[in-house]
Design a protein around this motif. Sequence first.
Motif, PDB file in Angstrom:
ATOM      1  N   PHE A 299       0.841  -1.196   0.000  1.00 28.20           N
ATOM      2  CA  PHE A 299       0.000   0.000   0.000  1.00 28.20           C
ATOM      3  C   PHE A 299       0.877   1.247   0.000  1.00 28.20           C
ATOM      4  O   PHE A 299       0.665   2.185  -0.774  1.00 28.20           O
ATOM      5  N   THR A 300       1.864   1.268   0.904  1.00 29.58           N
ATOM      6  CA  THR A 300       2.785   2.401   0.980  1.00 29.58           C
ATOM      7  C   THR A 300       3.627   2.502  -0.279  1.00 29.58           C
ATOM      8  O   THR A 300       3.894   3.589  -0.791  1.00 29.58           O
TER       9      THR A 300
ATOM     10  N   PHE B  26       6.096   7.924   4.769  1.00 27.45           N
ATOM     11  CA  PHE B  26       5.663   6.574   4.409  1.00 27.45           C
ATOM     12  C   PHE B  26       6.783   5.538   4.497  1.00 27.45           C
ATOM     13  O   PHE B  26       6.524   4.342   4.419  1.00 27.45           O
ATOM     14  N   SER B  27       8.006   6.010   4.650  1.00 26.57           N
ATOM     15  CA  SER B  27       9.125   5.082   4.784  1.00 26.57           C
ATOM     16  C   SER B  27       9.331   4.640   6.231  1.00 26.57           C
ATOM     17  O   SER B  27      10.119   3.720   6.491  1.00 26.57           O
ATOM     18  N   LEU B  28       8.616   5.276   7.153  1.00 27.05           N
ATOM     19  CA  LEU B  28       8.787   4.964   8.572  1.00 27.05           C
ATOM     20  C   LEU B  28       7.979   3.722   8.961  1.00 27.05           C
ATOM     21  O   LEU B  28       6.881   3.506   8.429  1.00 27.05           O
ATOM     22  N   PRO B  29       8.491   2.921   9.889  1.00 27.89           N
ATOM     23  CA  PRO B  29       7.665   1.827  10.436  1.00 27.89           C
ATOM     24  C   PRO B  29       6.498   2.425  11.217  1.00 27.89           C
ATOM     25  O   PRO B  29       6.629   3.497  11.820  1.00 27.89           O
ATOM     26  N   THR B  30       5.366   1.753  11.224  1.00 31.50           N
ATOM     27  CA  THR B  30       4.171   2.333  11.839  1.00 31.50           C
ATOM     28  C   THR B  30       3.973   1.950  13.289  1.00 31.50           C
ATOM     29  O   THR B  30       3.209   2.613  13.999  1.00 31.50           O
ATOM     30  N   VAL B  31       4.624   0.888  13.743  1.00 35.73           N
ATOM     31  CA  VAL B  31       4.446   0.459  15.127  1.00 35.73           C
ATOM     32  C   VAL B  31       5.800   0.112  15.751  1.00 35.73           C
ATOM     33  O   VAL B  31       6.764  -0.174  15.047  1.00 35.73           O
TER      34      VAL B  31
ATOM     35  N   ALA C 172       8.618  -0.734   2.246  1.00 40.22           N
ATOM     36  CA  ALA C 172       8.254  -0.023   1.016  1.00 40.22           C
ATOM     37  C   ALA C 172       9.434   0.737   0.429  1.00 40.22           C
ATOM     38  O   ALA C 172       9.716   0.644  -0.777  1.00 40.22           O
ATOM     39  N   ALA C 173      10.136   1.504   1.265  1.00 42.01           N
ATOM     40  CA  ALA C 173      11.267   2.279   0.765  1.00 42.01           C
ATOM     41  C   ALA C 173      12.386   1.363   0.285  1.00 42.01           C
ATOM     42  O   ALA C 173      13.050   1.646  -0.723  1.00 42.01           O
ATOM     43  N   VAL C 174      12.589   0.254   0.996  1.00 41.13           N
ATOM     44  CA  VAL C 174      13.634  -0.708   0.613  1.00 41.13           C
ATOM     45  C   VAL C 174      13.338  -1.278  -0.775  1.00 41.13           C
ATOM     46  O   VAL C 174      14.239  -1.378  -1.625  1.00 41.13           O
TER      47      VAL C 174
END
Length: 536
Positions: free
Chosen positions: A394-395, A454-459, A470-472
Motif C-alpha cells: 500500500f505504501t 511513508f518510509s517509517l515503520p508504523t508500530v 516499502a522504501a527498501v
Amino acid sequence: MSSLIDDDDHRLEVLGYKPSFRREFSNLATISFAFSIMGVCSSIATTFNTPLLLGGPASVTWCWLVGSCMCFTLGSSIAEIVSAFPTCGGLYTASAQLCPKSHRAVVGWVVGWLNILGQVAGVSSTEFGLANMIWAAVSITSPTFQLTQGKTVGLFAGLLIVHGLLNSLATRHLAFATKGFVFVNLGATIVIIIVLLATTPRSEMHAANYVFGGQGVINQTGGWNTGIAFLLGLLSVQWTMTDYDATAHISEEVRRAAYAAPTAIFIAVIGTGILGWLLNIVLVLCSGPIENLPGISGSAFLQIMVLRMGTPAALFIWSFVCLTAFFVVQTALQACSRTVYAFSRDHGLPDNGYFGHIAGSTRTPLRAIWLTTILSILPGLLDLASPIAANAIFTLTAIALDLSYIIPIFLRRLYANHPEVNFRPGPFYMGPGLLGWAANVACISWTLFVCVIFSLPTVFPVTKDNMNYAAVITISVVVLSGIWYVTSAHRHYHGPASNLDAETKARLESEKEGQPGVLSTIESEKDKVRTSLDSV
C-alpha cells in the motif's frame, strides 16, 4: 466524430506514435474512469484503519483535508502535462520529452520502472484490499470463521485472474462498462453518508472536539511521538488519490484526449477530495467507542456500518463498496497494461518488443494485460510470509507513483528554456505565471515529505516482521534497474522511440515547413482556447 478522431490521431503522430487503438472512450466514460481509479468509498474502507488506529479520529479528518488539498496541486500539474502529451505512455513518455536528448534514455528508464512498480503495487494492493473486504463480510456473518493467509491470497489471485479476463475484452466493451462505474462509486459513498447520519442517535454522535480537536488525537503507535503518529494518517488520502495519470494511459483510446483526459483528472481529484472528506467526518462522528474497533471483521469501516445500520443493511451496502473496489482494480489493470505495452514498445523490457503488441481481434495489448496480471499477483504473495510485510505494498504504491510524477514536473521547470526541449502546452494549461509555479513547487515539496513519512515503520518495537519495507523495495528496484541499464539495457533502450513509418514522417515534416494540415487546425484551436481564458 470522424474529424475529432482524425485530429486525435494526427496529434499522436506529431508526438511520434502511430495510432494503434480504437478511440471508444467518450467524455463520460473518461471521467468515470478517472473517478473509478480512485474509488473513494472502497479506498477509504481499505485504508481507514491506518489513520484511525495510529493517530486517532482527528488524524482521519485533518490528514484527509490537508492531503487532498496538496493532491490537488499534484493532480493539476499532472493534468497540464497529460494535456500536452496525450499518449498511453503517460508521464513516462512525457518525462523523456522534457529533458535534453542526452538524458532522455536515463530519465525514461527510471520513470518507466518507477511508474510500472507503483502501478503494479497499486493493482495488487487494491485487489488485496478487496479480498480482505470480502472476508470481513464473511466474518460478520460467521463469527467462528477462521481466516487464514492462504484463503486471503487464494481469493486475491482468483480475483486478479477474473480482472485479467475482463480486461481482455475489446475497447468498446470496456468503455461501455466504465460509463456506469462512477454512479456506483459516488452513489455508494453518498448512501453511506446519509444512512449513517440517519441511523445514529444524536446523543451517540461524538463531539466536535473528538472529530476535529485534541480529544481526537490518540497515539497508538507504541513508540512514535504524537506528531509522527498523526501524520501516518496521510496514507489513506495519498493511497486513495494517486494513479492520476491512469487516464493518460488510456488517452490513445479517448476522443479529444488532450481535452478529455486532463479534464477528467481535474474533476476526479476535486470530487474525490470533497466527498472523501465528508465520508471521513461522518465515519468518525458515528464511530462509537474507539476501543471496540476494528472489531471482529478487522475493518473499522465495516464495524461502524454494522453498529449503526445493523448487519443486513450494512452488508447490503458493503456489497457496493466491494463492487467499487472491483471497478478500481479493473481500471488500474487496464492503465498499467498500457504502460507495460508502451515501455515494451520502446524496448524498455528484455522482450524484444514482444509485449508491445496489439491483438488484431480486440485491438488491445493482450500480452501486456496478462503480464501485468501475473506481476500483480507476486506482491500479494508477501502475505504468506508476513501480513505486516504485505501492507508495504500500500505504501509502495504511493511512494513509487508519486516519485514518478514529480520527475517530469521538475524537468519541465528545470529545462524550460533549453533549446532541445520544446514543451508545447495543451488546452489544459495553468500558464507561465505564479499559479503554475506555485502548484508545481507545492506538489514536489509535498511528495518528498510524504515519501519520508511513508518510509517509517508504523508500530514499535520494530522487528523483521513489522518493518516497513516499502522504501527498501523502491530503492532496490531503482538501483537494480540502474545497474541493468548500465551493464546491458543501454544497448537496446534509447528512450521513448517513434514507431512511425517513413511516409508518415515525411508528411509531418512537410507540414512543419508550412504546408496545411491537421496540425495547424489543432494549434489554431488551442490558441482560441487560450485567448478566451486570458480574456476571462
